[in-house]
Design a protein around this motif. Structure first.
Motif, PDB file in Angstrom:
ATOM      1  N   GLY A  87       0.801  -1.218   0.000  1.00 33.94           N
ATOM      2  CA  GLY A  87       0.000   0.000   0.000  1.00 33.94           C
ATOM      3  C   GLY A  87       0.831   1.264   0.000  1.00 33.94           C
ATOM      4  N   VAL A  88       1.931   1.266   0.748  1.00 30.30           N
ATOM      5  CA  VAL A  88       2.808   2.441   0.792  1.00 30.30           C
ATOM      6  C   VAL A  88       3.439   2.692  -0.583  1.00 30.30           C
ATOM      7  N   LEU A  89       3.881   1.631  -1.242  1.00 27.62           N
ATOM      8  CA  LEU A  89       4.465   1.773  -2.575  1.00 27.62           C
ATOM      9  C   LEU A  89       3.434   2.299  -3.572  1.00 27.62           C
ATOM     10  N   GLY A  90       2.226   1.746  -3.517  1.00 26.75           N
ATOM     11  CA  GLY A  90       1.176   2.183  -4.422  1.00 26.75           C
ATOM     12  C   GLY A  90       0.769   3.627  -4.186  1.00 26.75           C
ATOM     13  N   THR A  91       0.696   4.040  -2.930  1.00 27.57           N
ATOM     14  CA  THR A  91       0.312   5.410  -2.610  1.00 27.57           C
ATOM     15  C   THR A  91       1.342   6.412  -3.112  1.00 27.57           C
ATOM     16  N   THR A  92       2.613   6.084  -2.941  1.00 32.29           N
ATOM     17  CA  THR A  92       3.680   6.978  -3.411  1.00 32.29           C
ATOM     18  C   THR A  92       3.576   7.208  -4.917  1.00 32.29           C
ATOM     19  N   GLY A  93       3.400   6.134  -5.666  1.00 32.25           N
ATOM     20  CA  GLY A  93       3.256   6.267  -7.119  1.00 32.25           C
ATOM     21  C   GLY A  93       1.972   6.975  -7.495  1.00 32.25           C
ATOM     22  N   GLY A  94       0.885   6.710  -6.773  1.00 38.46           N
ATOM     23  CA  GLY A  94      -0.396   7.319  -7.080  1.00 38.46           C
ATOM     24  C   GLY A  94      -0.408   8.825  -6.885  1.00 38.46           C
ATOM     25  N   VAL A  95       0.220   9.305  -5.817  1.00 40.61           N
ATOM     26  CA  VAL A  95       0.275  10.749  -5.580  1.00 40.61           C
ATOM     27  C   VAL A  95       1.072  11.441  -6.690  1.00 40.61           C
ATOM     28  N   GLY A  96       2.116  10.791  -7.178  1.00 33.27           N
ATOM     29  CA  GLY A  96       2.881  11.350  -8.293  1.00 33.27           C
ATOM     30  C   GLY A  96       2.038  11.461  -9.544  1.00 33.27           C
ATOM     31  N   ILE A  97       1.261  10.422  -9.843  1.00 32.99           N
ATOM     32  CA  ILE A  97       0.364  10.449 -11.007  1.00 32.99           C
ATOM     33  C   ILE A  97      -0.688  11.540 -10.842  1.00 32.99           C
ATOM     34  N   PHE A  98      -1.231  11.678  -9.620  1.00 31.85           N
ATOM     35  CA  PHE A  98      -2.228  12.707  -9.320  1.00 31.85           C
ATOM     36  C   PHE A  98      -1.663  14.098  -9.623  1.00 31.85           C
ATOM     37  N   ALA A  99      -0.421  14.345  -9.213  1.00 29.76           N
ATOM     38  CA  ALA A  99       0.200  15.657  -9.426  1.00 29.76           C
ATOM     39  C   ALA A  99       0.342  15.963 -10.912  1.00 29.76           C
ATOM     40  N   VAL A 100       0.729  14.967 -11.702  1.00 30.86           N
ATOM     41  CA  VAL A 100       0.884  15.167 -13.147  1.00 30.86           C
ATOM     42  C   VAL A 100      -0.462  15.492 -13.795  1.00 30.86           C
ATOM     43  N   LEU A 101      -1.501  14.727 -13.432  1.00 34.15           N
ATOM     44  CA  LEU A 101      -2.833  14.968 -13.993  1.00 34.15           C
ATOM     45  C   LEU A 101      -3.371  16.335 -13.587  1.00 34.15           C
ATOM     46  N   GLN A 102      -3.053  16.757 -12.367  1.00 29.73           N
ATOM     47  CA  GLN A 102      -3.500  18.075 -11.912  1.00 29.73           C
ATOM     48  C   GLN A 102      -2.821  19.189 -12.700  1.00 29.73           C
ATOM     49  N   ARG A 103      -1.551  19.014 -13.022  1.00 22.07           N
ATOM     50  CA  ARG A 103      -0.822  20.041 -13.777  1.00 22.07           C
ATOM     51  C   ARG A 103      -1.355  20.187 -15.195  1.00 22.07           C
ATOM     52  N   ILE A 104      -1.789  19.084 -15.806  1.00 24.41           N
ATOM     53  CA  ILE A 104      -2.282  19.165 -17.189  1.00 24.41           C
ATOM     54  C   ILE A 104      -3.794  19.402 -17.244  1.00 24.41           C
ATOM     55  N   GLY A 105      -4.427  19.572 -16.079  1.00 23.99           N
ATOM     56  CA  GLY A 105      -5.835  19.936 -16.037  1.00 23.99           C
ATOM     57  C   GLY A 105      -6.818  18.822 -16.315  1.00 23.99           C
ATOM     58  N   GLN A 106      -6.418  17.567 -16.131  1.00 20.93           N
ATOM     59  CA  GLN A 106      -7.301  16.447 -16.445  1.00 20.93           C
ATOM     60  C   GLN A 106      -7.715  15.638 -15.213  1.00 20.93           C
ATOM     61  N   ILE A 107      -7.385  16.130 -14.027  1.00 22.56           N
ATOM     62  CA  ILE A 107      -7.614  15.318 -12.833  1.00 22.56           C
ATOM     63  C   ILE A 107      -9.098  15.102 -12.549  1.00 22.56           C
ATOM     64  N   ASP A 108      -9.946  16.122 -12.768  1.00 26.43           N
ATOM     65  CA  ASP A 108     -11.382  15.982 -12.485  1.00 26.43           C
ATOM     66  C   ASP A 108     -12.012  14.908 -13.364  1.00 26.43           C
TER      67      ASP A 108
END
Length: 305
Positions: free
Chosen positions: A90-111
């Motif tokens: 779970g810790v490994l998955g969360t670390t990678g997931g937060v990174g993906i979240f940040a990228v999607l937020q920067r390109i405006g596609q997170i919603d």
């Protein structure tokens, strides 16, 4: 009673948030899930931005899950060893997931990604749970024969096997670790504890006794969601403390009542009810994606920078 949410930049009824937290906390204790699959859509429905809903919801899950675990612990329904192995993934998955979240937020596609992820995951998993549990209930009525604890498949032949005496299992550590990894990704990207996926995976892939699944799932969810909350706040700044506190109070109270109610449900009944609820949430989100809004026009201020 209106209260202002600084990060979400909106006002909302505080009593409504307390009620929402209580309902989700009740479900957390009843089914052994974090309840994020319901709370995040509910927050979106009342106008909270999806990114803030995801980041803040993870914090509420910590309290609701902790309350539920304590109740299950008193009944001896927590497999600590299994929970720790799942937590590593779970810790490994969360670390990678937060990174993906940040990228999607920067390109405006997170919603959009959040909404589509909910429709896809909840629809598929919920449908499978409803189908399987309904079939199990029908078989139980027709032929109440004793069922085996679990069936061995090729997954049980994987390396790095470990014994889990509490659950009476001897399986590869890769299985619970992998389940935890997927759960970590979901809590980071979708703001959910992943219980709707962890619970059936622990039952059908690991073969854990249903009585042990809820408490063990919540144990893993506590630490995964706490870790996700810290990363979301530090990396993406999407955690609204005021919102989290209101949801937390309701969640702690509701989880205690949910755990007591869960003692009166058989495994098949609990899975059927959880699956049906998951499907209904997925259908509502899918409808919101395709329905024509009442107000076709909106004005927004573009920030420069």
């Amino acid at each position: 009673m209106q209260i202002y949410l600084p990060i979400a930049e909106m006002s909302v009824n505080a009593l409504l948030l307390l009620l929402m937290g209580g309902v989700v906390g009740f479900l957390s204790g009843l089914f052994g899930v974090g309840g994020g699959f319901l709370m995040t859509p509910l927050l979106i429905f009342v106008g909270v931005p999806p990114a803030v809903a995801v980041g803040t919801q993870a914090n509420q899950l910590v309290a609701a899950s902790l309350s539920g675990v304590l109740a299950h612990w008193r009944r001896g329904n927590v497999d600590m060893k299994m929970g720790v192995v799942m937590l590593v993934g779970g810790v490994l998955g969360t670390t990678g997931g937060v990174g993906i979240f940040a990228v999607l937020q920067r390109i405006g596609q997170i919603d959009l990604v959040i909404s589509l992820s909910y429709v896809l995951f909840l629809g598929v998993i919920g449908g499978l749970m409803v189908f399987e549990s309904a079939r199990a209930l029908i078989k139980r009525r027709r032929m109440p024969a004793r069922r085996k604890l679990h069936v061995h498949t090729w997954l049980h032949g994987l390396p790095f096997k470990m014994r889990f005496p509490r659950s009476r299992l001897y399986v590869s550590a890769l299985l619970p670790g992998g389940i935890g990894l997927v759960g970590g990704l979901l809590v980071a990207i979708m703001g959910i504890g992943g219980g709707f996926l962890l619970v059936p995976a622990m039952i059908y892939l690991l073969g854990m006794p249903t009585a042990m699944v809820a408490g063990t799932s919540l144990f893993q969810i506590i630490f995964t969601t706490a870790f996700a909350t810290v990363l979301q706040a530090a990396t993406n700044g999407t955690v609204d403390v005021v919102l989290a506190l209101l949801l937390l109070v309701g969640g702690v109270v509701g989880a205690q009542f949910g755990t007591k109610a869960g003692a009166y449900l058989r495994g098949e009944q609990a899975r059927f009810l959880l699956g049906a609820m998951v499907v209904l949430v997925a259908l509502k989100l899918a409808w919101d994606l395709i329905a024509v809004p009442l107000d076709l026009y909106s004005l927004s201020r573009m920030e420069e920078g």
